[in-house]
Every structure is written in structure tokens, then in C-alpha cells.
Design a protein around this motif. Sequence first.
Motif, PDB file in Angstrom:
ATOM      1  N   THR A  51       0.852  -1.187   0.000  1.00 15.05           N
ATOM      2  CA  THR A  51       0.000   0.000   0.000  1.00 15.05           C
ATOM      3  C   THR A  51       0.886   1.234   0.000  1.00 15.05           C
ATOM      4  O   THR A  51       1.885   1.296   0.735  1.00 15.05           O
ATOM      5  CB  THR A  51      -0.919   0.031   1.230  1.00 15.05           C
ATOM      6  OG1 THR A  51      -1.619  -1.209   1.332  1.00 15.05           O
ATOM      7  CG2 THR A  51      -1.930   1.159   1.135  1.00 15.05           C
ATOM      8  N   VAL A  52       0.515   2.224  -0.828  1.00 16.72           N
ATOM      9  CA  VAL A  52       1.249   3.490  -0.905  1.00 16.72           C
ATOM     10  C   VAL A  52       0.492   4.544  -0.094  1.00 16.72           C
ATOM     11  O   VAL A  52      -0.729   4.690  -0.253  1.00 16.72           O
ATOM     12  CB  VAL A  52       1.413   3.957  -2.362  1.00 16.72           C
ATOM     13  CG1 VAL A  52       2.139   5.304  -2.419  1.00 16.72           C
ATOM     14  CG2 VAL A  52       2.183   2.905  -3.168  1.00 16.72           C
ATOM     15  N   PRO A  61      -4.196   6.475  -4.484  1.00 14.41           N
ATOM     16  CA  PRO A  61      -4.576   5.671  -5.649  1.00 14.41           C
ATOM     17  C   PRO A  61      -3.875   6.146  -6.917  1.00 14.41           C
ATOM     18  O   PRO A  61      -3.352   7.255  -6.994  1.00 14.41           O
ATOM     19  CB  PRO A  61      -6.086   5.897  -5.733  1.00 14.41           C
ATOM     20  CG  PRO A  61      -6.283   7.281  -5.192  1.00 14.41           C
ATOM     21  CD  PRO A  61      -5.240   7.463  -4.111  1.00 14.41           C
ATOM     22  N   GLY A  62      -3.864   5.281  -7.945  1.00 14.94           N
ATOM     23  CA  GLY A  62      -3.367   5.652  -9.265  1.00 14.94           C
ATOM     24  C   GLY A  62      -1.884   5.924  -9.352  1.00 14.94           C
ATOM     25  O   GLY A  62      -1.444   6.670 -10.234  1.00 14.94           O
ATOM     26  N   ASN A  84      -7.814   1.961  -3.135  1.00 17.34           N
ATOM     27  CA  ASN A  84      -7.382   1.931  -1.731  1.00 17.34           C
ATOM     28  C   ASN A  84      -5.860   2.027  -1.589  1.00 17.34           C
ATOM     29  O   ASN A  84      -5.306   1.720  -0.537  1.00 17.34           O
ATOM     30  CB  ASN A  84      -7.878   0.656  -1.066  1.00 17.34           C
ATOM     31  CG  ASN A  84      -9.378   0.570  -1.043  1.00 17.34           C
ATOM     32  OD1 ASN A  84     -10.046   1.502  -0.607  1.00 17.34           O
ATOM     33  ND2 ASN A  84      -9.931  -0.539  -1.526  1.00 17.34           N
ATOM     34  N   GLY A  85      -5.190   2.422  -2.673  1.00 25.78           N
ATOM     35  CA  GLY A  85      -3.740   2.572  -2.628  1.00 25.78           C
ATOM     36  C   GLY A  85      -2.991   1.257  -2.641  1.00 25.78           C
ATOM     37  O   GLY A  85      -1.789   1.228  -2.396  1.00 25.78           O
TER      38      GLY A  85
END
Length: 534
Positions: A51-52, A61-62, A84-85
Motif C-alpha cells: 500500500t502506498v 490511488p493511481g 485503496n492505494g
Amino acid sequence: MTISVVLPSSPYVTGTIVVPVKRAEQVPVRIELRATPSAVAVGGAVSVTGTVYDGDDLPVPGVAVELAAASGSVDAAAAITDANGGFSAIFNAPSAAGEATITAAVTADPSVKETITVSVHENVQVPVRIELQATPSSVTAGGEASVSGVVYDGDDLPVPGVEVEFAASSGSLKTARTVTDENGRFGTAFTAPSAAGEATITAALTAYPDVTSAIKVSVAKAEQVPARIEMQATPSSVWIGDEATVTGTVTDRDRQPVSGVAVELAASSGSMQTAKAITDGNGRFSVRFTAPSIAGEATITASLTAHPSVTGLVKVAVNERSDGGNPDGGTPVTPPAKPDEPNENPDKPDVPPTGRDFADIAGHWAQASIVEAEKKGIITGYPDGSFRPDRTVTRAEFAVMLVKALKLQKEASNLSFKDADRIGQWARTAVAQAVSMGLIQGDGSDNFRPDAPLTRSEMAVMLARALKLAPEAVSAGFADDRDIPAWAVGAAAELKKLGIMQGKGGNGFFPKDVTTRAETVAVLLRMLAAMEKE
């Protein structure tokens, strides 16, 4: 954003300006990276997820993320974070043991990166089978079921780090593939199709395509409208103050069970353990009824909360205790009949002549087993020559049958149950012997409940003790595993392996179902056969 200015002394003198406001851009500052499992055999697969986050610990996101492995390979060198990253990939371990380093970095800012290490070992387990299950095993059209399984090797040990591929004959799966965790487990979600029928879900190992397993999920019509409640009480005749189990099934117009329906219960006299119940995956519900202190007949009614016009009822006869007399000074009421209870006159046996069939078992599926059990002295019948194979078995009756089957000679211990006085003389010795051998125990309140109907879960535990098994399994492999009490799962699993207690319809164990005299006879004979093989 619009800003307006008005002069208080001259309200008609105004001015307005518009200031454009741009949405603040999220700047990635860190990555959380995970590997499942963290240790894998050479050539095995590991699920890598991450997750970022930005500076406010909010998922971004993205974002393009690049993945690389110091050894081995990653199935996707680049990924884009979802809403949601999150992002994911599959890491394939190298052919040499050691430690493999996996790195994920933000493409636009390579300084934002995270590294994890996966241990690669040479102890290669060869998967040989998959145990697969769906919970629930029956859903409505468009509904969801949880699909889970375990991969085992030839020594029945779970195999971690194995890639599993899913397929469904109809409907859809949340993921098409996954990797087993440290305990060899894996799972996904299945969404049923819009049409009723049966869906087959298959799991296969990517590296071992011949290792497969399949299960079926029954798909019912999406909009089930409850139409009837069928009820029964076991036993249907009790002493004052005693308990009976009231069960029922809610079905629709097509006589299909309706799950998740709220049922309200009431009794004309006596009391219910609970006033409300929810039907399980098979449309069933079960509650305890406690008879009143006055003899007569109690009517138990059930109605659906959302459909009050859909009702059902069952009547329970309440009898005075034969040793307590009638408080009104009249003649005591005749107590309910008990299977396998000896006559008061020992000169008049309850059983038909040895070797002869009972009067009511011709053509019954268990006829041969009943005859064999009678010859072995496990069971007896009624004075009228009948066996009544479909009548339910109480806990006291099962204790008698089990002790006869095992031919126990151990000296009986004293009965310390709080309700020991309710155990009939015909069963006291057998119950005491079974207690001495550790085959039966009381409930949480230290009661034996001799007249309570025996459930399949209770029977499984008692049989496992008789066979001196050491149940440790946390899954029995039945479609309704989640309904099996934790204290009975291991026993159910062991008895399934031995072929003593198999699933009923749709590989269901039906742990709360009561057992019949015919079913009990068949199971006891299988138990004896298993003991002879040892």
C-alpha cells in the motif's frame, strides 16, 4: 471559491471575485510491503502485496509502482495502485535456497521505496491433495459464498507457498489465483449467478495441474418468499419440568429451505429457551422447551417476524412423574414410553426371539444392520415385536447401546450429575460404566440430560472417545463446518476419515440434527468394524 463584499451603509454597492481552488495533490511518502508466506520452498510462489501512503497516512490511488527481485522473479514488474492505494504481484522463488530481496518503488519518485526479504528453503513438499469447501454450500442467486481450502502433502502436512488457480462453471470468483499461507490455507469469494441451479468450483495447483478438487454450490432463486413452517418436538411427550427440543424448517412455495429468516416462538404453557431464532443455511432452527409444572398439553407456535401470517405449531404432552403422584390425589399419569427400557417383570423380555426380524423393519434401508445389531446384543425392541427404526434416540438410550456394543465390564462409578435422579434404573448402570470409561460427560451445568435427544455432534464425540482417538483437526471437511461446535469438529473429522460418520445431503454433517435408532445402529456397527481392523 466566490468572495463577495457589501457596504453596510450602501447595500447596493457590492463587489465579487472568484478564486479558483485546486484539489491538493497527494504526494507518496512511504510504501508498506508484505509477503505471504514469508518463507517458501525453492521454486515456490509468494503473494506480494503493498500500500502506498502520503504524509497524512492516507492511501494514494493511481500511483505507478515498480517491483524487482534480487533473485527469483516477479510476475509483474509494474503495477498501479487501486482505489485503496493497494497493489499486488506474485513472486516466484529461485531454484537455490537462501534469502530473496523484493523491492517496490514509486516510479515517479524512486526514493519512495520499501524492501522485504523472503526465506527460500530446500525442504520441498510435494502437494498431493486439496481439501475444498464452500460456506454456505447453498446461496441465493447473486449471493456470495466463501471458498476456502487447504493443500496437503503425502504426509497430510499443510503445504505453504503453493499457487492455486480457481475456476467456476457459472457465477464469478473474486480472484482467479492465490497462494497458500503458512498453514497451507487459501481462500476466495464466489458470487453466484443470476439463475438458479448448481455451480461447480474447481481449485487446481499451477505447478501440479493434476492436483485438483471440486465442490458444488447450490444456487436457489433470488427472491425466496417463506410459505410454511414445519415443526416437531423431540420427545413429543415429557415429564413436568423436563425439556424437549423443538425444531423447525422454513420453506418457500417450492419447498426449498429459506435461510436467514427471523422466527418468533411462544408456548401456551411452560417456557422457551429463547423467544427468537434465525434459520440456518438449511432453513432450520432449534430451541429448547421446558415443560410446565402442571400436566396437560403445551402448544408451541412459531411465526415469521417479517411474515406473521406464516405460522407453524407443535404439541407436547406433559405428564406427571410416576414417583411423585398426582397433586390432586388422582391416579398418576402413565409416563411416556422409552425404547430399550426393560419391563418391570424380568420374566417377560422386551425382545423378540433372537435371529428373527422385527415386525416393522422389512424394506428399511437399515434392515440388515438392525438384525445384525440385535444378534450382537446391542439393541432390543419393544414388547409388540417392533423396533421403530425412525424414532429418535436419547442420550441415555445411546449410552446403553454404546456400552452393550463395547461389552464394557468395568465397575460402574457413582453418578454425580445434578439430574442423576432422572436417569432411569434401566440405564443407570450403563451410564455409570460409560462415565467410568470417560465416554460421556455432563453439560456445562453438570447435568446429563438423559431424556434429551442425542445430536450428531454429541454422538461423534462419544464414538471418538470409545475409539480412543485424539482429534486435533480444526476442519472436518463438511460443507457445514461452520455449524459444527468447536468441541466436536475434531471428532467429526476423525470419524469421517474412518468412514464411520459420513456427510448427508450435499456433504453436510448437520451437527444439530437428532439421530434415529436406525442411524445409531449403523454407526455403532461401523465403529466395531473399525475397532476390529486395529
